[in-house]
Design an enzyme around this catalytic site. Structure first.
Site, PDB file in Angstrom:
ATOM      1  N   ASP A  65       2.208  -7.710  -7.943  1.00 51.37           N
ATOM      2  CA  ASP A  65       0.268  -8.145  -7.310  1.00 51.37           C
ATOM      3  C   ASP A  65      -0.244  -7.492  -8.435  1.00 51.37           C
ATOM      4  O   ASP A  65      -1.700  -7.525  -9.169  1.00 51.37           O
ATOM      5  CB  ASP A  65      -0.203  -7.608  -5.982  1.00 51.37           C
ATOM      6  CG  ASP A  65      -0.103  -8.569  -5.229  1.00 51.37           C
ATOM      7  OD1 ASP A  65       0.624  -9.905  -4.864  1.00 51.37           O
ATOM      8  OD2 ASP A  65       0.800  -8.305  -3.937  1.00 51.37           O
ATOM      9  N   ASN A  66       0.144  -6.414  -9.220  1.00 49.87           N
ATOM     10  CA  ASN A  66      -0.117  -5.444 -10.242  1.00 49.87           C
ATOM     11  C   ASN A  66       0.416  -5.290 -11.446  1.00 49.87           C
ATOM     12  O   ASN A  66       1.768  -5.221 -11.060  1.00 49.87           O
ATOM     13  CB  ASN A  66      -1.108  -4.034  -9.933  1.00 49.87           C
ATOM     14  CG  ASN A  66      -1.392  -4.453  -8.380  1.00 49.87           C
ATOM     15  OD1 ASN A  66      -2.645  -4.730  -8.070  1.00 49.87           O
ATOM     16  ND2 ASN A  66      -0.889  -3.867  -7.187  1.00 49.87           N
TER      17      ASN A  66
END
Length: 292
Positions: A19-20
């Protein structure tokens, strides 16, 4: 196990897993004024998929605002809150960790990026680019207001700057010695040049001691700041960089997966060498390949 990301399926699986994404800049997105092929497309792909992006750079020559202008010039979308530099980390450390006194100032061996980030935190400074070009060998006068010496990459370093830094650190009781990062080299002009670690080495040798703090990667200051401000899940985060001893160690020490790109410092031979003890989770020829 070190995975080589090569096929379309491998690229898609890698992107979907996280996600990051934390990015080093020099050697990953660009080299000097030359942006690597495919970088805007790859970055847009991550944005389109709703990924969160952060830029984590040891480069202390620019302020975060200056980095934003560079991103804009390259056509890369970025927000100030996504940029974390060693200059920013240094200013934040002085302000919030050391509670640097208002009646003291910082002597800088470095570029304007450090000065501007200190100003943003309300910290006075001297030296830096103001002392570039000085060639005299006159005695260094006392300046008891100097409560810290910060050394970063300085392409205009001179003996006078070193003399002042050494004088303040040896004469002023309690004067902090801080280095923005200890990168020994950085990529530029298709070659490698001395980095901030090399600039700081003469003062370390002259003092006969280590700095009180080194703020850049692999130290965890910037990751701690990102977590505090953005509440990212480390298990869903990947650090992308080109240096094993800074970027990849930064990710490993922070408990996140890592992707080593081969457009900067680290070569494939070094990465895969049995003697290399710092292994990334993945490696890829270039970050721009993710958009192929």
């Amino acid at each position: 196990m070190l995975e080589y990301i090569q096929t379309k399926e491998e690229r898609e699986a890698f992107i979907d897993k996280y996600d990051n994404f934390l990015f080093d800049c020099d050697g990953v997105l660009w080299e000097g004024t030359n942006m690597f092929t495919g970088v805007p497309e790859a970055m847009n792909l991550l944005r389109e998929k709703g990924k969160r992006v952060f830029f984590v750079t040891n480069n202390s020559t620019k302020s975060r605002s200056s980095f934003l202008k560079k991103f804009e010039g390259f056509g890369i979308k970025a927000e100030l809150s996504e940029v974390f530099s060693s200059a920013f980390a240094t200013a934040a450390y002085l302000k919030h960790v050391l509670n640097f006194p208002e009646d003291k100032k910082v002597y800088i061996v470095g570029m304007d990026g450090i000065k501007h980030e200190l100003e943003a935190e309300g910290i006075r400074s001297c030296g830096g680019e103001e002392d570039s070009g000085i060639t005299d060998n006159d005695p260094v006068p006392d300046d008891k207001e100097v409560g810290a010496v910060v050394i970063g990459l300085d392409t205009k370093v001179n003996y006078k700057k070193y003399s002042k830094a050494f004088a303040y650190l040896t004469r002023n009781p309690g004067c902090y010695f801080i280095v923005t990062n200890e990168d020994t080299t950085f990529p530029q002009h298709g070659d490698f040049y001395p980095g901030a670690g090399a600039i700081a080495a003469p003062i370390i040798a002259a003092l006969g001691r280590r700095p009180d703090a080194v703020l850049g990667k692999p130290a965890q200051n910037m990751l701690e700041a990102i977590r505090a401000e953005s509440h990212i899940d480390l298990k869903k985060t990947c650090m992308i960089g080109d240096r094993l001893d800074t970027d990849i160690e930064f990710g490993i020490n922070g408990g996140v997966d890592t992707l080593c790109v081969l457009t900067g410092i680290t070569t494939k031979e070094v990465l895969l060498s049995p003697e290399n003890k710092v292994k990334s989770t993945y490696y890829i020829d270039a970050f721009g390949d993710l958009a192929k």
